[in-house]
Design an enzyme around this catalytic site. Structure first.
Site, mmCIF file in Angstrom:
data_model
loop_
_atom_site.group_PDB
_atom_site.id
_atom_site.type_symbol
_atom_site.label_atom_id
_atom_site.label_comp_id
_atom_site.label_asym_id
_atom_site.label_seq_id
_atom_site.Cartn_x
_atom_site.Cartn_y
_atom_site.Cartn_z
ATOM 1 N N ASP A 118 25.224 -32.316 -14.724
ATOM 2 C CA ASP A 118 25.504 -31.287 -13.716
ATOM 3 C C ASP A 118 25.216 -29.899 -14.289
ATOM 4 O O ASP A 118 24.555 -29.053 -13.661
ATOM 5 C CB ASP A 118 26.973 -31.415 -13.288
ATOM 6 C CG ASP A 118 27.383 -30.365 -12.275
ATOM 7 O OD1 ASP A 118 26.597 -30.065 -11.361
ATOM 8 O OD2 ASP A 118 28.514 -29.844 -12.392
ATOM 9 N N GLU A 166 35.335 -32.136 -4.050
ATOM 10 C CA GLU A 166 35.543 -30.712 -4.354
ATOM 11 C C GLU A 166 35.196 -29.809 -3.170
ATOM 12 O O GLU A 166 35.912 -28.861 -2.868
ATOM 13 C CB GLU A 166 34.680 -30.352 -5.582
ATOM 14 C CG GLU A 166 34.505 -28.876 -5.862
ATOM 15 C CD GLU A 166 35.789 -28.194 -6.309
ATOM 16 O OE1 GLU A 166 35.824 -26.965 -6.257
ATOM 17 O OE2 GLU A 166 36.748 -28.897 -6.673
ATOM 18 N N ASP A 167 34.091 -30.125 -2.482
ATOM 19 C CA ASP A 167 33.533 -29.185 -1.500
ATOM 20 C C ASP A 167 33.692 -29.598 -0.033
ATOM 21 O O ASP A 167 33.304 -28.834 0.854
ATOM 22 C CB ASP A 167 32.030 -28.986 -1.772
ATOM 23 C CG ASP A 167 31.777 -28.294 -3.108
ATOM 24 O OD1 ASP A 167 32.705 -27.645 -3.618
ATOM 25 O OD2 ASP A 167 30.662 -28.422 -3.638
#
Length: 733
Positions: A154, A91-92
């Protein structure tokens, strides 16, 4: 003072946290497991090396914390721990799913991909988009339940570290947590995580309430510890005499559950009598667990007087989450009620770890567990979902927190259902076809309506018929997501068949009127009848809402000069939508289980509009007032004046099915009954009851039929009046 960056101290802290992660793992980690986790850790550290959290701390603290929750609190193994460490990498950073598959294999890549899909959902959109996001997230349960478990971990860590966020984001994230993540944790058996998510959600959505209750709990903590010690000492002595190896823990009710009880009972904090519980955790081999639990129960009730109505036996019949325990409320010292929970060590682990502990203890058993059964039913529901995302999430959410009831089949098997389920929900719980063809039910040997609300211990027998079809009304009283999904699916299919039938009728009628049924003509008809789609048009012709006279009116207007001008300027038929969905026209409000039409006014406090989910409130001087379900006054009215609440449902009158009784009189003759019944059956209408009497020359008959709308009824009456020998046809009910 803000966070001060010190690379050397940070590296030491990262190493310490990583070692804690391995040390606290619930499952035994082999050398191969540790090697896999180390590889994932190294990639995560390298990938997130330039990133920092809002607090200024290294970003890698977050994936390590999530992995620790996964390892110690949820109890998952090496694959899940590695996936948790990597959950934000794709994702990052510049890493791709293909990189994950090459480095860690297909299984971990699939889990990381599922987590990435969830993360990429819109963050600040309107409710319907948010509901669509939730739907996508819940659909990942189809692939691997570990995706959701890691996502819950999370979310828990994000909630634990949310102080540095702006207030509006705190409220948004907390609302989402209370709306979907806490109920999911509950259903997956993660009791401790569910409790913490609820408390943290309340902390940010209602901070004053949270802080007030927390302060009172802290102020009373010493007194509570003394009370628990006093209560437990008597039990401990007797348990030791009986040779039990045990542990007694005192547990304060969560802040969220105390707040919930205060609201539901309308009491102050001081008036909530069971603010804490005693948990007895005993060691036992599997063969004696149940016997030992009841033995401990007898020791507790020998020392303290029990409340018989508060006994909960979750050992004989575990919850679908896999939860097992005996709960009993007893009168303790100083006249205070205390809940005592009795669990074996195995039961306690399943209560706290849920999914992971269940599979640790399963050891190859072939019997389907409650959790697996729920997941299988859930997958079936998810695979057949279509339509509105908000409805989907609402239906799904109903089944997450619902208390359970246990129903017996005619053969004595037990089925679990959410509390409040109807007999029809049970039919769908047996099998989809049984639900769709359900014509009636016997509850405890007595024939009852399909909307009968079931209670634990009821024995239910389903009566089916090949001719039975689901109706729109069924959706007003089923509560399980499975039943609602299957009914909607069947209604859509039925609408499609009716629309196909209507299309053929329309083609014949237009050609008879010398009009070619082109797309342009059909588009003009959609505009003429103020509809949205051609599917709408076909459906309404199929059910008889649009009849021959109205089609002729269209044909006449088409031929006028004005109509030609109108078509040229206004009717852009290329824009007519062709999707297969009947546009709902909420124009009728029905009340009660019998769907009656009554006089009413719309309440000004919430201003409901047609189509809103509503309920009716019987006022003292102003008759029936209709309120939205989420009206600010709804909770107060429903808790204080439950006896004045009436069910209310908006419907589309063109789709409303109702029963009518017709009286037919005339001259008796050969074939008369056949001609009458043929007309009724040719109109695709069911005959519910038939009663004929005659004296040789005259006859009188009463027919009860189920029709779709008044247009169809008028058509049938006109056709019956045209039968030779029939003198009069009159509607009497």
């Amino acid at each position: 003072m803000g966070y001060v960056i010190d690379p050397e101290l940070e590296n030491k802290e990262i190493t310490r946290r990583y070692k804690d992660l391995l040390k606290d793992s619930y499952q035994h980690l082999s050398d191969e497991d540790k090697k896999l986790i180390r590889s994932a850790f190294d990639i995560a550290v390298e990938a997130h090396s330039e990133q920092r959290r809002k607090t200024g701390e290294p970003y890698i603290y977050h994936p390590i914390a999530v992995a620790k929750i996964v390892a110690s609190e949820i109890g998952l193994g090496a694959v899940s721990i590695a996936a948790a460490l990597l959950h934000d990498v794709v994702e990052d950073t510049d890493y791709t799913i293909e990189d994950m598959e090459r480095l860690f294999g297909e299984k971990i890549a699939k889990i990381v991909n599922g987590l990435t899909k969830i993360s990429r959902m819109s963050k600040d959109q309107m409710a319907s988009i948010q509901a669509e996001n939730f739907r996508k997230m819940l659909l990942t349960l189809n692939d691997d339940v570990r995706v959701i478990l890691i996502k819950i971990a999370d979310r828990l860590h994000n909630m634990q570290t949310m102080d540095s966020m702006p207030a509006h984001k705190q409220i948004k994230i907390s609302s989402e947590t209370l709306y979907i993540y806490a109920p999911l944790a509950h259903r997956l058996g993660l009791f401790n995580i569910k409790t913490e998510l609820e408390d943290l959600g309340l902390k940010y959505t209602e901070p004053e309430v949270y802080n007030d209750i927390e302060a009172k709990i802290i102020a009373n903590k010493d007194n509570q510890i003394d009370y628990i010690d006093s209560f437990s000492s008597r039990l401990s002595e007797d348990l030791r005499k009986q040779g039990f190896n045990f542990e007694i823990k005192g547990r304060t009710k969560s802040i969220f559950s105390i707040r919930k009880k205060m609201r539901s009972q309308g009491v102050r904090y001081e008036e909530v009598y069971d603010k804490f519980a005693i948990r007895i955790i005993y060691e036992s081999d599997e063969g004696n667990e149940k016997f030992d639990a009841w033995k401990i129960y007898s020791i507790v009730t020998d020392n303290y007087r029990p409340n018989p109505s508060r006994l909960r036996d979750w050992i004989s019949q575990p919850k679908t989450t896999g939860y097992e325990a005996l709960h009993i409320t007893v009168m303790g010292p100083e006249g205070r009620w205390v809940e005592v929970q009795i669990r074996s060590k195995r039961m306690n682990e399943i209560a706290e770890k849920g999914y992971a502990a269940h599979f640790k203890y399963k050891q190859g058993e072939v019997n389907e567990s409650g959790l697996e059964g729920w997941l299988n039913r859930l997958k079936d529901t998810l695979e057949n979902q279509a339509g509105n995302a908000v409805d989907f999430v609402e239906d799904f959410k109903l089944n997450l927190y619902a208390k359970e009831i246990f129903i017996f089949t005619p053969k004595g098997d037990i089925k679990s259902l959410p509390k409040g389920s109807s007999a029809l929900d049970f039919a769908f719980g047996v099998h989809t076809d049984v639900g769709l063809k359900c014509r009636g039910v016997k509850v405890n040997g007595k024939l009852t309506p399909l909307d009968r609300v079931l209670n634990s211990g009821d024995q239910v027998e389903v009566i089916t018929s090949e001719n039975q079809k689901p109706s729109e009304r069924w959706l007003t009283f089923v509560v399980t997501a499975r039943a609602r999904a299957k009914i909607r699916q069947a209604l859509k299919e039925e609408e499609r068949k009716v629309a196909e039938y209507g299309r053929e009728i329309l083609k014949r009628k237009l050609r008879h009127l010398k009009i070619e049924p082109t797309d342009k003509t059909l588009g003009a008809m959609v505009v003429f009848f103020k509809l949205k789609t051609t599917f709408d048009l076909f459906y309404r012709i199929g059910v008889g809402t649009i009849d021959n006279t109205q089609i002729r009116n269209f044909a006449n207007q088409q031929s006028s000069t004005f109509a030609k001008f109108f078509r040229r300027t206004k009717s852009d038929t290329s824009k007519v939508v062709k999707k297969e969905e009947v546009s709902t026209n909420y124009d009728l409000l029905l009340f009660g289980n019998d769907n009656e039409k009554l006089e009413y006014t719309l309440s000004k406090c919430c201003n409901p509009i047609p189509g809103d989910k509503v309920f009716a409130f019987l006022t003292v001087s102003e008759g029936i007032k209709v309120h939205k379900n989420n009206c600010p006054n709804a909770i107060s009215m429903q808790s204080n004046y439950a006896y004045r609440i009436m069910k209310a449902t908006w419907v589309d009158s063109t789709k409303q099915i109702f029963k009518v009784t017709l009286s037919i009189t005339g001259e008796d003759g050969s074939g008369m009954l056949g001609n009458i019944t043929r007309i009724i059956s040719n109109n695709n209408v069911n005959i519910n009851n038939l009663n004929i009497a005659g004296d040789g020359s005259l006859f009188e008959g009463k027919f009860t039929i189920t029709v779709q709308n008044r247009t169809k009824l008028r058509k049938i009456i006109n056709q019956l009046q045209g039968v030779k020998g029939v003198k009069r046809v009159k509607r009497i009910i």
